[in-house]
Scaffold this active site. Structure first.
Site, short mmCIF file in Angstrom:
data_model
loop_
_atom_site.label_atom_id
_atom_site.label_comp_id
_atom_site.label_asym_id
_atom_site.label_seq_id
_atom_site.Cartn_x
_atom_site.Cartn_y
_atom_site.Cartn_z
N ASP A 1 0.80 -1.22 0.00
CA ASP A 1 0.00 0.00 0.00
C ASP A 1 0.84 1.27 0.00
OD1 ASP A 1 -2.19 -1.68 0.11
OD2 ASP A 1 -2.27 -1.64 2.29
N GLY B 1 -4.51 -4.33 -3.83
CA GLY B 1 -5.50 -3.30 -4.15
C GLY B 1 -4.70 -2.06 -4.53
N HIS B 2 -4.67 -1.76 -5.81
CA HIS B 2 -3.86 -0.63 -6.29
C HIS B 2 -4.78 0.50 -6.73
CE1 HIS B 2 -0.19 -3.42 -7.16
NE2 HIS B 2 -0.60 -3.47 -5.92
N GLN C 1 2.05 -6.07 -3.10
CA GLN C 1 2.48 -6.17 -1.69
C GLN C 1 3.77 -5.36 -1.49
OE1 GLN C 1 1.52 -9.59 -3.23
NE2 GLN C 1 -0.40 -8.57 -2.81
P1 GDP Z 1 -0.75 0.30 -3.52
O1 GDP Z 1 -1.32 -0.97 -3.05
O2 GDP Z 1 0.73 0.39 -3.28
O3 GDP Z 1 -1.09 0.63 -4.95
O4 GDP Z 1 -1.40 1.44 -2.62
P2 GDP Z 1 -2.96 1.56 -2.23
O5 GDP Z 1 -3.71 2.05 -3.40
O6 GDP Z 1 -3.43 0.34 -1.56
O7 GDP Z 1 -2.88 2.65 -1.08
C1 GDP Z 1 -2.34 3.91 -1.28
C2 GDP Z 1 -3.40 4.95 -0.94
O8 GDP Z 1 -2.80 6.21 -0.82
C3 GDP Z 1 -4.45 5.10 -2.02
O9 GDP Z 1 -5.65 5.47 -1.43
C4 GDP Z 1 -3.90 6.24 -2.88
O10 GDP Z 1 -4.92 6.96 -3.55
C5 GDP Z 1 -3.27 7.11 -1.83
N1 GDP Z 1 -2.08 7.87 -2.23
C6 GDP Z 1 -1.08 7.49 -3.06
N2 GDP Z 1 -0.11 8.44 -3.06
C7 GDP Z 1 -0.51 9.43 -2.24
C8 GDP Z 1 0.06 10.66 -1.80
O11 GDP Z 1 1.16 11.03 -2.16
N3 GDP Z 1 -0.67 11.39 -0.91
C9 GDP Z 1 -1.89 11.00 -0.46
N4 GDP Z 1 -2.52 11.79 0.40
N5 GDP Z 1 -2.45 9.85 -0.84
C10 GDP Z 1 -1.76 9.06 -1.71
P1 IMO Z 2 -0.86 -4.21 -2.24
O1 IMO Z 2 -0.39 -4.76 -3.56
C1 IMO Z 2 -1.04 -4.60 2.08
C2 IMO Z 2 -1.09 -8.65 3.73
C3 IMO Z 2 -2.35 -9.11 4.41
C4 IMO Z 2 -1.77 -10.09 5.42
C5 IMO Z 2 -0.62 -10.72 4.65
C6 IMO Z 2 -0.97 -12.04 3.98
O2 IMO Z 2 -2.17 -3.51 -2.32
O3 IMO Z 2 0.20 -3.42 -1.58
P2 IMO Z 2 -2.45 -12.79 1.92
O4 IMO Z 2 -3.84 -12.44 1.53
O5 IMO Z 2 -1.43 -12.43 0.92
O6 IMO Z 2 -2.33 -14.22 2.37
O7 IMO Z 2 -2.16 -11.90 3.25
O8 IMO Z 2 -0.26 -9.80 3.65
N1 IMO Z 2 -1.28 -8.16 2.34
C7 IMO Z 2 -1.22 -6.87 1.98
N2 IMO Z 2 -1.07 -5.77 2.74
N3 IMO Z 2 -1.11 -4.50 0.73
C8 IMO Z 2 -1.23 -5.60 -0.03
O9 IMO Z 2 -1.17 -5.54 -1.38
C9 IMO Z 2 -1.33 -6.86 0.59
N4 IMO Z 2 -1.48 -8.12 0.15
C10 IMO Z 2 -1.43 -8.91 1.22
O10 IMO Z 2 -3.01 -8.06 5.01
O11 IMO Z 2 -1.21 -9.38 6.50
MG MG Z 3 -2.88 -1.66 -1.83
#
Ligand code: GDP
Ligand code: IMO
Ligand code: MG
Length: 420
Positions: free
Chosen positions: A13, A40-41, A222
């Site tokens: 994340d 979840g991207h 991840q």
């Molecule tokens: P990912 O799994 O690495 O793609 O990241 P996620 O989408 O799960 O979580 C990142 C969250 O932070 C999302 O809600 C993005 O919209 C938000 N985000 C990404 N970059 C920034 C930033 O520079 N500032 C803020 N405030 N939010 C951001």
């Molecule tokens: P992105 O790509 C954050 C975490 C889960 C749990 C552990 C194992 O959005 O960054 P799993 O379902 O893989 O067996 O879970 O890894 N986890 C993540 N945490 N971002 C993710 O993906 C994750 N994918 C798995 O919360 O702790």
């Molecule tokens: Mg994510």
């Protein structure tokens, strides 16, 4: 041409989806190499937020191919939902999304096994996303798995039933109630959806593209601290999330890797169980969660929040051979007077600056405090406009890691990005 890699340096994340979308205009192809719908991207542009789970984050830019590589595990149900949602907004991927024959299928019974396993663990549960990731990779390495290429074979149903029965036998050992029927129906509808896409020998395709000098960005899911080998085991995911995973997950040789973009948040978050040395249980932690909207993009769970952990970041930089750092969510720290960074840990009377093997050892973080900039940076467009305090924070991390921070993300929108 070499293949560049973008991956997370923390517990996921970090903002991978957003930054892949920002970088996509520089590439011909975006390819996912591991993980599955546990990811979840999030991408934001034109006031709309999109969350992708299986599909690479390059899909919103025209003229770009997207590949789901052999290292990925796919759930047809989730994949079909993603495709249906994209179709509704006029994004059609049948010509531009390619799927590896060697990617593995998540069966309905894999999801049930994941849930049963987690339920049986009680307090020691991993905090899995319950998408069936662990059981699917177990079947892959156990040489039982079903692959995307199998959906084209005449005996696919037979293979499916054989594996499902195997799972049902295992499930008898768990006292776990489940109902597979509805999910199974959706699963087979998902299989029909997958068949509408080009199912390819992606490793050959990708190496041919490199030969033709096309540019490819591999998108990690991840983060490094969730890597099956190098993460905080056993509180990890079941794939190699590190640069080496891009080699095995796409079929490219190590000497074909070009730039490695390592992405990290200006602080730290984690969702699920496991050690988190700099975790905050006070008002600052709550403030990071609320201002950073730190709720999981896949499960909606509240993310645990804390300060940046520098020894862990340096470890991730080392394991991945990071050549450029990307810092996200710098804008969240503007709401604090001061913030901290852990530079080492105390174990009893000993001070260490590395992650110890034994994750049960309580580590006490040793912090360096920084003054915040206290001004809104989300509209800034260049490094020159950055407040002095932010520049100092960036330079400190660059000096400690030995790697330049070339991109600073200052908001969720694709425009809120500063290239340095
Ligand atoms: P990912 O799994 O690495 O793609 O990241 P996620 O989408 O799960 O979580 C990142 C969250 O932070 C999302 O809600 C993005 O919209 C938000 N985000 C990404 N970059 C920034 C930033 O520079 N500032 C803020 N405030 N939010 C951001
Ligand atoms: P992105 O790509 C954050 C975490 C889960 C749990 C552990 C194992 O959005 O960054 P799993 O379902 O893989 O067996 O879970 O890894 N986890 C993540 N945490 N971002 C993710 O993906 C994750 N994918 C798995 O919360 O702790
Ligand atoms: Mg994510």
């Amino acid at each position: 041409m070499k293949i560049d890699v973008l991956l997370g340096l923390q517990w996921g994340d970090e903002g991978k989806g957003k930054v892949v979308d920002v970088l996509t205009p520089n590439y011909d192809v975006i390819a996912r190499f591991q993980g599955g719908p546990n990811a979840g991207h999030t991408l934001e542009f034109n006031d709309v937020k999109h969350v992708l789970h299986t599909i690479p984050s390059g899909i919103f830019r025209e003229g770009v191919l997207n590949i789901i590589g052999n290292g990925v595990v796919m759930d047809p149900v989730i994949f079909k939902k993603e495709i249906d949602n994209l179709n509704k907004i006029g994004v059609n991927l049948e010509k531009t999304l390619l799927i590896s024959k060697k990617a593995h299928l998540i069966l309905p019974s894999h999801r049930i096994l994941d849930a049963a396993s987690e339920a049986s663990k009680g307090k020691t549960k991993i905090g899995s996303t319950l998408k069936g990731i662990g059981p699917t990779y177990m079947d892959k390495t156990g040489r039982n798995g079903l692959r995307i290429g199998d959906v084209l074979s005449a005996d696919f149903l037979e293979k499916y039933n054989f594996l499902k029965e195997k799972h049902e036998n295992i499930l008898e050992n768990y006292k776990f109630e489940y109902d597979i029927a509805q999910y199974e129906k959706e699963w087979f509808e998902g299989i029909e959806c997958i068949k509408q896409f080009q199912i390819i020998d992606s490793e050959i395709f990708i190496n041919n593209l490199l030969q033709e000098n096309l540019s490819i960005l591999a998108e990690g899911a991840q983060g490094t601290l969730l890597d099956i080998d190098f993460g905080t085991y056993p509180y990890v995911t079941s794939s190699n999330t590190v640069t080496a995973g891009a080699c095995t997950g796409l079929g490219v040789a190590p000497n074909k890797i070009g730039e490695v973009f390592g992405i990290f948040k200006a602080y730290c978050t984690r969702v699920g169980s496991g050690p988190f040395t700099t975790e905050l249980f006070d008002q600052n932690g709550d403030k990071l969660t609320e201002l950073g909207h730190e709720y999981g993009a896949t499960t909606g769970r509240r993310r645990r929040c804390g300060w940046l952990d520098l020894p862990a970041l340096k470890y991730s930089v080392m394991i991945n051979g990071v050549t450029q750092l990307i810092m996200t969510k710098a804008d969240i720290l503007q709401h604090f007077d001061t913030f901290k960074v852990a530079t080492a840990y105390k174990i009893g009377n000993e001070i260490v600056d590395y992650l110890p093997y034994d994750i049960t050892i309580p580590l006490e973080p040793i912090y360096k405090e920084f003054k915040s900039w206290k001004t809104d940076i989300s509209k800034l467009k260049s490094n020159d406009e950055f407040p002095q305090e932010l520049k100092e924070y960036i330079e400190f991390i660059e000096k400690e890691t030995g790697v330049p921070i070339t991109i600073v993300s200052v908001g969720p929108n694709r425009n809120e990005t500063v290239l340095r």
